[in-house]
Design a protein around this motif. Structure first.
Motif, mmCIF file in Angstrom:
data_model
loop_
_atom_site.group_PDB
_atom_site.id
_atom_site.type_symbol
_atom_site.label_atom_id
_atom_site.label_comp_id
_atom_site.label_asym_id
_atom_site.label_seq_id
_atom_site.Cartn_x
_atom_site.Cartn_y
_atom_site.Cartn_z
ATOM 1 N N VAL A 111 0.876 -1.162 0.000
ATOM 2 C CA VAL A 111 0.000 0.000 0.000
ATOM 3 C C VAL A 111 0.915 1.213 0.000
ATOM 4 C CG1 VAL A 111 -1.791 1.279 1.224
ATOM 5 C CG2 VAL A 111 -1.841 -1.223 1.223
ATOM 6 N N ASN A 112 0.817 1.975 -1.074
ATOM 7 C CA ASN A 112 1.671 3.154 -1.250
ATOM 8 C C ASN A 112 3.156 2.808 -1.128
ATOM 9 O OD1 ASN A 112 -0.677 4.712 -1.533
ATOM 10 N ND2 ASN A 112 -0.827 4.909 0.681
ATOM 11 N N GLY A 113 3.512 1.637 -1.682
ATOM 12 C CA GLY A 113 4.918 1.238 -1.727
ATOM 13 C C GLY A 113 5.443 0.552 -0.484
ATOM 14 N N GLU A 114 4.614 0.392 0.545
ATOM 15 C CA GLU A 114 5.028 -0.256 1.787
ATOM 16 C C GLU A 114 4.349 -1.628 1.892
ATOM 17 O OE1 GLU A 114 7.154 1.057 4.138
ATOM 18 O OE2 GLU A 114 7.472 2.760 2.781
ATOM 19 N N PHE A 115 5.137 -2.654 2.225
ATOM 20 C CA PHE A 115 4.556 -3.991 2.364
ATOM 21 C C PHE A 115 3.479 -3.988 3.435
ATOM 22 C CE2 PHE A 115 8.530 -5.212 0.305
ATOM 23 C CZ PHE A 115 8.027 -6.047 -0.677
ATOM 24 N N GLU A 116 2.400 -4.716 3.147
ATOM 25 C CA GLU A 116 1.264 -4.796 4.070
ATOM 26 C C GLU A 116 0.849 -6.249 4.216
ATOM 27 O OE1 GLU A 116 -1.065 -4.242 6.764
ATOM 28 O OE2 GLU A 116 -0.433 -2.303 5.954
ATOM 29 N N ARG A 117 0.739 -6.725 5.442
ATOM 30 C CA ARG A 117 0.338 -8.115 5.691
ATOM 31 C C ARG A 117 -1.120 -8.226 6.116
ATOM 32 N NH1 ARG A 117 5.319 -11.347 8.311
ATOM 33 N NH2 ARG A 117 6.872 -10.576 6.863
ATOM 34 N N ASP A 118 -1.680 -7.141 6.600
ATOM 35 C CA ASP A 118 -3.034 -7.167 7.147
ATOM 36 C C ASP A 118 -4.052 -6.895 6.050
ATOM 37 O OD1 ASP A 118 -5.332 -7.042 8.634
ATOM 38 O OD2 ASP A 118 -4.726 -5.283 9.800
#
Length: 75
Positions: free
Chosen positions: A48-55
């Motif tokens: 999301v917006n270039g940042e890894f997201e696990r949730d």
């Protein structure tokens, strides 16, 4: 609200025209996948917006950029 999308690999053909989708306020990553008829369990890596997201229950904001990267195989 509008979310920008980057769908990779085998998901790329499911990218809506213009690379964006309208979703309800408070939509999560899973909500976007369902709207695109993508089985949530088939995607394991998101940004999301270039940042890894696990949730997958992360609530998205207007104009967020969601990237979905399916597993890749090779030999």
């Amino acid at each position: 609200m509008q979310i920008r999308l980057k769908l990779m690999g085998m998901l790329k053909p499911r990218t809506p025209p213009g690379g964006a989708i309208e979703v309800a306020a408070g939509a999560t990553i899973d909500d976007v996948l369902r709207a695109l008829d993508i089985a949530p369990q088939t995607v394991r890596v998101f940004t999301v917006n270039g940042e890894f997201e696990r949730d997958r229950a992360r609530v998205l904001a207007p104009n967020d950029e969601l990237s979905a990267i399916p597993p890749v195989g090779g030999g």
